[in-house]
Design a protein around this motif. Structure first.
Motif, short mmCIF file in Angstrom:
data_model
loop_
_atom_site.label_atom_id
_atom_site.label_comp_id
_atom_site.label_asym_id
_atom_site.label_seq_id
_atom_site.Cartn_x
_atom_site.Cartn_y
_atom_site.Cartn_z
N ALA A 195 -15.87 50.34 -5.79
CA ALA A 195 -14.63 50.36 -6.46
C ALA A 195 -13.65 49.91 -5.94
CB ALA A 195 -14.47 51.82 -6.98
N LEU A 196 -13.49 50.35 -4.58
CA LEU A 196 -12.27 49.81 -3.88
C LEU A 196 -12.29 48.23 -3.62
CD1 LEU A 196 -9.56 50.33 -2.59
CD2 LEU A 196 -10.82 51.02 -0.47
N LEU A 197 -13.51 47.74 -3.20
CA LEU A 197 -13.54 46.28 -2.89
C LEU A 197 -13.39 45.62 -4.47
CD1 LEU A 197 -16.62 46.06 -0.56
CD2 LEU A 197 -14.29 46.01 -0.02
N MET A 198 -14.04 46.02 -5.30
CA MET A 198 -13.85 45.41 -6.47
C MET A 198 -12.07 45.11 -7.07
SD MET A 198 -15.78 43.99 -9.11
CE MET A 198 -15.47 43.35 -10.75
N GLY A 199 -11.33 46.56 -6.88
CA GLY A 199 -10.12 46.67 -7.23
C GLY A 199 -9.22 45.64 -6.46
N PHE A 200 -9.68 45.43 -5.08
CA PHE A 200 -8.93 44.54 -4.24
C PHE A 200 -9.22 43.12 -4.63
CE2 PHE A 200 -7.15 47.48 -1.36
CZ PHE A 200 -5.97 46.60 -0.74
N ASN A 201 -10.45 42.74 -4.97
CA ASN A 201 -10.83 41.59 -5.19
C ASN A 201 -9.93 41.05 -6.58
OD1 ASN A 201 -12.63 40.34 -3.17
ND2 ASN A 201 -14.27 41.44 -4.01
N LEU A 202 -10.07 41.94 -7.55
CA LEU A 202 -9.44 41.62 -8.85
C LEU A 202 -7.90 41.26 -8.52
CD1 LEU A 202 -11.09 44.01 -11.33
CD2 LEU A 202 -11.41 41.59 -11.05
N LEU A 203 -7.28 42.40 -7.64
CA LEU A 203 -6.01 42.21 -7.53
C LEU A 203 -5.73 40.57 -6.58
CD1 LEU A 203 -3.22 43.37 -7.36
CD2 LEU A 203 -3.75 44.35 -5.08
N ALA A 204 -6.64 40.37 -5.67
CA ALA A 204 -6.39 39.34 -5.02
C ALA A 204 -6.48 38.09 -6.07
CB ALA A 204 -7.56 39.09 -3.86
N ASP A 205 -7.53 37.85 -6.65
CA ASP A 205 -7.39 36.80 -7.82
C ASP A 205 -6.12 36.85 -8.70
OD1 ASP A 205 -9.92 36.32 -6.94
OD2 ASP A 205 -10.93 36.70 -8.66
N ALA A 206 -5.59 37.96 -9.05
CA ALA A 206 -4.59 37.87 -9.94
C ALA A 206 -3.38 37.29 -9.25
CB ALA A 206 -4.32 39.30 -10.62
N LEU A 207 -3.27 37.77 -7.92
CA LEU A 207 -2.19 37.32 -6.88
C LEU A 207 -2.25 35.71 -6.98
CD1 LEU A 207 -1.77 39.92 -4.16
CD2 LEU A 207 -0.11 39.32 -5.88
N GLN A 208 -3.42 35.25 -6.61
CA GLN A 208 -3.77 33.96 -6.54
C GLN A 208 -3.23 33.25 -7.73
OE1 GLN A 208 -7.16 33.28 -4.43
NE2 GLN A 208 -6.26 31.46 -3.64
N ASP A 209 -3.79 33.63 -8.95
CA ASP A 209 -3.26 33.10 -10.22
C ASP A 209 -1.99 32.99 -10.57
OD1 ASP A 209 -6.08 32.74 -10.58
OD2 ASP A 209 -6.33 34.06 -12.09
N ALA A 210 -1.24 34.37 -10.11
CA ALA A 210 0.30 34.33 -10.40
C ALA A 210 1.03 33.36 -9.61
CB ALA A 210 0.67 35.96 -10.20
N PHE A 211 0.51 33.12 -8.28
CA PHE A 211 1.05 32.30 -7.42
C PHE A 211 0.99 30.88 -7.80
CE2 PHE A 211 1.38 35.94 -4.49
CZ PHE A 211 2.84 35.86 -4.34
N ASP A 212 0.02 30.66 -8.64
CA ASP A 212 -0.08 29.30 -8.55
C ASP A 212 -0.99 29.07 -10.03
OD1 ASP A 212 -1.20 26.70 -8.53
OD2 ASP A 212 -2.65 26.76 -6.75
#
Ligand code: ATP
Ligand code: MG
Lengths: 312, 281, 261
Positions: B258-275
């Motif tokens: 659950a924690l890893l999935m949360g972080f991975n989703l967050l990392a993806d969203a950050l990447q998309d938001a920045f780019d």
């Protein structure tokens, strides 16, 4: 010529760097072997004798130079722990690790490429989203969890009980397949999420190029576009990823799988050497890995020329 | 700041990213509650029988020593955040520093030396390196942190180096150089802040990598030395599952996931938001 | 009058542009007759390339009808459309430097068109490709056949694309600024070869350009495009003599200004 020279210098510097760092860490700071070798109630002379044999009485630089010289002249010595020649040990264990890791490595990359192509071809559609979601899910599961779960599901009475729980009694093809099945599946599951995502990103980028529009404008089908034009144009990053992960998968990946399943491969031998301070084995493994990296770099450069006419 | 608002707006329209943020936030709350001593404090008390099944006294059952698995899994949230934060922050900062130096002085000996160091660290088999560091540091608890920081910075370094080389030719940097500002000031004030998008994404990726690595290291006996972690629980469970006791395994692996999935989703969203350009592809 | 080879009605292209979809091509209609050369002129960004891509069926977000010899391409399923692309209607691209696949030899890329649409075998397709290269004016066609795109100049690459485009003697050729990226002497050469081959094959051309000199020299009629719409369509002589739309007049005025300066 200049190019080859630069490569050679770079390769040499790399090997020196890797060996130096490993020497400092594993040899200088590593466990002291004296007392495991001399036995109980040794006299001061005996201790000094053993320390001399092990080279402990030499100054730091001298010991490092000896190590590098031994490495380049391939004098690998014998294991402190078993007395077996290091070259023997490697000849015995490296093939096991290769046989253990290769199927999963190849499958993981091939499946990743296929899924990446499928996703990139349907970019933004539900199939793409599904594949991406599964990739993230895969990336969120620990290696250890996958190994334990697969072992329980496939090799114990709590699951299907199809394969041996651990070990490596390989004598023929059927026994090989039964021992390699669970490790292979584990490796595929561990790497597939990362691979798929990596390859998808490359394919999406390549599929947006102008010449892809040309191919489509001349009637190429999506299958031809993806598997011929996109794939061939993506070979450089694919080769880079595959080639440079070979040594890491063979050493680091096999270390885990071999420790878990109790398989006598080079990863396990290297790990045991660290924990017991068996320096001849360690030096050989680390030095040869660095050398493998340099060779792989050269091979990779040659492969680039093969697949991309623009690489001069 | 405008960019901040835009990124926040992007994140709000990304249900997966938002879910990731919520999950990470919840885990962070749990970690803080453990820090404050509110929950998870009885992780080491052996107050049950061995391998009790889940029940009102022990929600997730007990392990071989009769310790409460729920308490241990909860306490492990704190362990995970300690490792994740230390490694993510340090390795990202180190990568930013070395990457910025290499990019700013690109093609000089500084750049060459940093690239060489990166090449060397990338060519040492990771777990051997960690094992060696762990032994060099004589079984100190932070050996694994040092090893991870020393190797995780290379990706961030490479990305920051490329970005700084790009930024170096931009007008605002050229202007700053023309008026004679010192390099350190330009780097710190004008260049590095413009790599923040890389740093945030890389930090969340490093967080995930650190937690995953902890699991492996704890299994190998090189990880958490005192305390408890999901890695230690999983290591314990490797023997238990063969005897049919799955509580340790399930508790640790599900929370870890659950924690890893949360972080991975967050990392993806950050990447998309920045780019956003990349995201729409 | 004969029925047109290409009849476009109410063609629109929508693009997602930061939120809501925007029509970058807005309900345009025009016809193209056999052997005719129709110019589509307009400033940069007015939607010329998107129009061309929509005609080839390369943009999923297009609306309207595109009748090629009586068949509405917009209503064809993708698989049928693929058999039309490059055979009955084909395209030459604005950027010759990136239009060809860098990792395949040019000969193979031309031969692929023959194999796909004419069902030729490997050797036959190769021979046909060689012949096409000779017809677009390569003296050393055999060498070009074995070259990779990066070994050729922009003008040479554009001629390779023309060879691909004319391989199946299409009814309609969409030429998207085929010479904008080339230097002036090469421009004339390439355009001359293109119109000559089209004339022989009876191919009608939609010649996209923003060069009014090219319009005057090569085209029969012209359509003027501005911000996604066609604002005026007329015979070239009439358009130059009596522009009806103020934008056309401004365009012509700017061009004369350029000539004077
Ligand atoms: N991928 C895209 N996403 C969003 N908008 C786009 C995209 N591609 C093109 N556009 C927009 O669509 C409009 C039309 O573009 P198009 O390429 O058709 O112009 P053009 O007339 O061919 O210009 P030029 O003469 O420069 O080639 C432009 O305003 C452009 O900004
Ligand atoms: Mg255009």
């Amino acid at each position: 010529m200049l190019y080859a020279l630069r490569k050679a210098v770079y390769g040499l510097l790399l090997i020196l760097g890797v060996t130096f760092i490993s020497f400092v860490l594993m040899v200088w700071f590593g466990p002291d072997q004296t007392y495991t070798l001399v036995g109980k109630n040794a006299s001061a002379e005996q201790i000094a004798e053993v320390r001399h044999q092990l080279g402990y009485d030499q100054p730091f630089m001298q010991r490092y130079l000896d190590y590098v010289t031994d490495l380049f002249t391939l004098r690998l010595g014998s294991s402190n722990a078993s007395g077996e020649q290091v070259s023997r040990i490697l000849a015995r264990t490296v093939p096991v690790s290769l046989a253990l890791m290769l199927p999963g490595f190849v499958l993981g990359n091939l499946l990743g490429i296929a899924l990446g192509l499928a996703a990139a071809r349907r970019r933004g559609q539900w199939a793409d989203r599904l594949i991406s979601a599964l990739s993230v899910t895969g990336m969120s599961i620990s290696f250890l969890v996958i190994v334990i779960a697969l072992q329980v599901l496939l090799s114990t009475p709590y699951g299907l009980n199809l394969f041996p729980v651990r070990g490596w009694q390989v004598t023929d093809l059927p026994s090989y397949l039964s021992y390699v099945a669970v490790p292979t599946l584990s490796l595929v599951l561990v790497t597939l999420g990362y691979n798929t995502r990596f390859y998808r990103a490359i394919f999406v980028e390549e599929a947006a190029r102008d010449h892809i529009r040309t191919a489509r404008a001349f009637g190429a089908s999506p299958t031809v576009v993806m598997w011929k034009h996109v794939l061939k144009n993506s070979l450089v990053p694919i080769i880079t990823r595959v080639m440079f992960s070979i040594p890491l998968v063979v050493i680091s990946g096999s270390l885990l799988i071999e420790s878990y399943f109790g398989i006598p491969g080079v990863g396990k031998v290297a790990f045991d050497a660290i924990t017991s301070g068996d320096q001849p084995v360690l030096k050989a493994v680390v030095g040869l890995t660095a050398a493998a990296f340099v060779l792989i770099q050269i091979a990779t450069d040659l492969l680039y020329r093969l697949v991309d006419p623009r690489v001069a | 700041m405008n960019a901040e608002r835009r990124i926040w707006g992007q994140l709000r329209d990304d249900p997966a990213g938002l879910a990731g943020l919520v999950v990470v936030g919840l885990f962070l709350l749990v970690a803080m509650a453990v820090w404050l001593g509110l929950i998870g404090q009885d992780w080491s008390a052996a107050d049950g029988a061995r391998w009790e099944t889940p029940g009102p006294d022990h929600w997730f059952g007990t392990n071989i020593l009769g310790q409460d698995i729920f308490e241990r899994a909860i306490y492990s949230v704190r362990t995970a955040f300690e490792i994740g934060l230390v490694v993510a922050v340090s390795s990202t900062l180190l990568g930013a520093l070395l990457g910025a130096l290499a990019g700013w002085y690109s093609h000089s000996w500084v750049d060459g030396a940093i690239l060489w160091l990166k090449g060397v660290l990338d060519s040492i088999p990771f777990y051997l390196f960690v094992a060696a560091v762990a032994f060099a540091l004589q079984g100190k608890g932070w050996a694994m942190h040092v090893a991870m920081i020393a190797t995780f910075w290379t990706t961030t370094g490479r990305l920051v180096r490329a970005e700084v080389m790009k930024l170096k030719t931009r007008e605002f940097v050229l202007a700053a150089r023309t008026i004679g500002l010192p390099d350190a000031l330009i780097l710190g004030r004008h260049v590095l802040p413009n790599t923040i998008h890389i740093l945030l994404v890389q930090a969340s990726i490093a967080f995930v990598a650190a937690i995953k690595t902890e699991v492996i290291l704890s299994f190998l006996g090189l990880g958490v030395q005192d305390g408890v972690s999901w890695g230690l629980m999983l290591a314990e469970s490797t023997q238990e599952v063969l005897a049919g006791h799955f509580s340790n395994f399930l508790a640790a692996s599900l929370m870890l996931f659950a924690l890893l999935m949360g972080f991975n989703l967050l990392a993806d969203a950050l990447q998309d938001a920045f780019d956003p350009k990349q995201a729409s592809q | 009058m004969k029925s047109p080879v290409l009849a476009v009605r109410d063609l629109s292209v929508f693009l997602q542009d930061g939120g809501q979809p925007r029509a970058v091509v807005d309900t345009i209609s025009f016809e193209l007759h056999e052997g005719e050369i129709l110019a589509l002129v307009g400033e940069s960004g007015c939607g010329k390339t998107k129009t061309a891509e929509a005609l080839m069926g390369l943009v999923p977000t297009a609306a309207g009808s595109i009748e090629l010899c009586g068949t509405n391409l917009a209503a064809l399923p993708e698989a049928r459309l693929r058999r039309v692309r490059g055979r009955d209607i084909s395209m030459v691209f604005q950027e010759p430097l990136t239009a060809l696949d860098p990792v395949f030899r040019t000969g193979n890329q031309i031969a692929d068109v023959f194999r796909r649409h004419r069902g030729l075998g490997r050797a036959e397709a190769r021979r046909a490709a060689l012949e096409m290269l000779q017809r677009v004016g390569f003296a050393d066609a055999g060498h070009v056949l074995r070259s990779y795109p990066h070994e050729l100049s922009g003008g040479m690459r554009q001629r390779v694309v023309i060879a691909m485009a004319m391989a199946c003697r299409p009814r309609v050729l969409v030429a998207d600024e085929p010479t904008t990226a080339l230097d002036v002497t090469t421009q004339a050469q390439v355009l001359a070869r293109l119109t000559e081959m089209a004339g022989e094959a009876g191919t009608a051309i939609l010649l996209i350009t923003h060069d009014l000199g090219i319009v005057a020299h090569y085209c029969d009629r012209a359509a003027v495009m501005r911000m996604g719409r066609i604002v005026e369509q007329a015979g070239v002589d009439q358009l130059f003599a009596q522009p009806q739309h103020p934008y056309t007049a401004a365009l012509l005025g700017a061009a004369r200004g350029n000539l004077l300066s």
